[in-house]
Scaffold this active site. Structure first.
Site, short mmCIF file in Angstrom:
data_model
loop_
_atom_site.label_atom_id
_atom_site.label_comp_id
_atom_site.label_asym_id
_atom_site.label_seq_id
_atom_site.Cartn_x
_atom_site.Cartn_y
_atom_site.Cartn_z
N ASP A 118 46.76 41.45 39.43
CA ASP A 118 47.12 40.07 39.78
C ASP A 118 47.12 39.89 41.30
O ASP A 118 46.48 38.97 41.84
CB ASP A 118 48.51 39.80 39.18
CG ASP A 118 48.85 38.33 39.07
OD1 ASP A 118 48.10 37.50 39.61
OD2 ASP A 118 49.87 38.01 38.45
N ILE A 157 38.00 45.19 39.71
CA ILE A 157 37.56 44.01 38.96
C ILE A 157 37.30 42.81 39.86
O ILE A 157 36.49 41.94 39.53
CB ILE A 157 38.55 43.67 37.83
CG1 ILE A 157 37.89 42.75 36.79
CG2 ILE A 157 39.84 43.06 38.37
CD1 ILE A 157 38.62 42.66 35.49
P1 ADP Z 1 50.19 44.96 33.78
O1 ADP Z 1 51.35 44.29 34.47
O2 ADP Z 1 49.56 44.09 32.72
O3 ADP Z 1 50.49 46.34 33.33
P2 ADP Z 1 48.81 45.92 36.18
O4 ADP Z 1 48.07 45.07 37.14
O5 ADP Z 1 50.06 46.57 36.65
O6 ADP Z 1 49.06 44.99 34.90
O7 ADP Z 1 47.85 47.05 35.63
C1 ADP Z 1 46.88 46.89 34.64
C2 ADP Z 1 45.76 47.90 34.84
O8 ADP Z 1 44.89 47.45 35.87
C3 ADP Z 1 46.22 49.29 35.25
O9 ADP Z 1 45.52 50.23 34.45
C4 ADP Z 1 45.79 49.39 36.72
O10 ADP Z 1 45.45 50.71 37.06
C5 ADP Z 1 44.58 48.51 36.74
N1 ADP Z 1 44.20 47.90 38.04
C6 ADP Z 1 44.97 47.66 39.15
N2 ADP Z 1 44.24 47.06 40.11
C7 ADP Z 1 42.98 46.89 39.62
C8 ADP Z 1 41.76 46.35 40.13
N3 ADP Z 1 41.68 45.82 41.36
N4 ADP Z 1 40.66 46.35 39.31
C9 ADP Z 1 40.72 46.88 38.07
N5 ADP Z 1 41.84 47.41 37.53
C10 ADP Z 1 42.95 47.42 38.29
#
Ligand code: ADP
Length: 172
Positions: A34, A11
């Site tokens: 994040d 993203i």
């Molecule tokens: P949360 O704490 O809300 O669960 P996470 O960041 O741990 O948030 O994960 C949310 C989703 O984002 C997961 O499905 C993960 O695989 C995905 N994710 C992690 N990094 C990226 C990225 N750079 N771009 C898109 N999706 C991502």
């Protein structure tokens, strides 16, 4: 009616007006999406986050996007999954609704979401996908200046799962 798109990718690379961050209530950084957003966007985003006083679960707040191609980062706080009986579904829907409201407020016309709460927060993906798609679609219908809503899934497996959910969901 906003265009709804599903893609696989990172993203932080999205060239839309606003990308959504799956943040935590402190807004002071974390892992997953994040961490990736703050790493790619640079320290400006965290500096702005520090002025916001955190964010409640289900709510969303915008900052600028530092070095990212997007203009805005909309930080939303998804629910931690604790079994499904603690309002997690409604809070997840609220994240999508509030993010689109905030996008409309700042004048963003295109917005990209990650799969909020489905990483460290443990929300089951099969359950999250239809909630996210449905609430985003509804909110976009209420905010017609937002004309593109894209979900950016982090793997092809996730993309397939979300496509399935979209096919099963009510047509617009
Ligand atoms: P949360 O704490 O809300 O669960 P996470 O960041 O741990 O948030 O994960 C949310 C989703 O984002 C997961 O499905 C993960 O695989 C995905 N994710 C992690 N990094 C990226 C990225 N750079 N771009 C898109 N999706 C991502």
């Amino acid at each position: 009616m906003a265009r709804l798109e599903l893609v696989a990718g990172d993203i932080t690379r999205e060239a839309v007006d606003a990308i959504v961050n799956a943040a935590n209530e402190s807004l002071l950084g974390g892992g997953g999406v994040d961490g990736a957003i703050h790493r790619a966007g640079g320290p400006e985003i965290l500096a702005e986050c520090r002025t916001l006083g955190g964010c409640a679960t289900g709510d969303a707040k915008a900052t600028t996007a530092g070095r990212l191609e997007a203009r805005w980062v909309i930080h939303t706080v998804g629910p931690v999954w604790v079994g499904g009986g603690a309002g997690e579904d409604d809070l997840l829907a609220s994240c999508h609704r509030r993010s689109i409201e905030v996008a409309a407020e700042v004048g963003a016309r295109s917005i990209a979401f990650p799969a909020i709460s489905t990483g460290v927060y443990g929300f089951p993906k099969e359950r999250a996908a239809p909630i996210a798609l449905g609430s985003a679609r509804e909110a976009a219908a209420d905010h017609p200046t937002v004309d593109l809503v894209r979900f950016v899934l982090f793997s092809d497996t996730d993309l397939r799962l979300w496509r399935g959910a979209l096919e099963r969901s009510d047509p617009p």
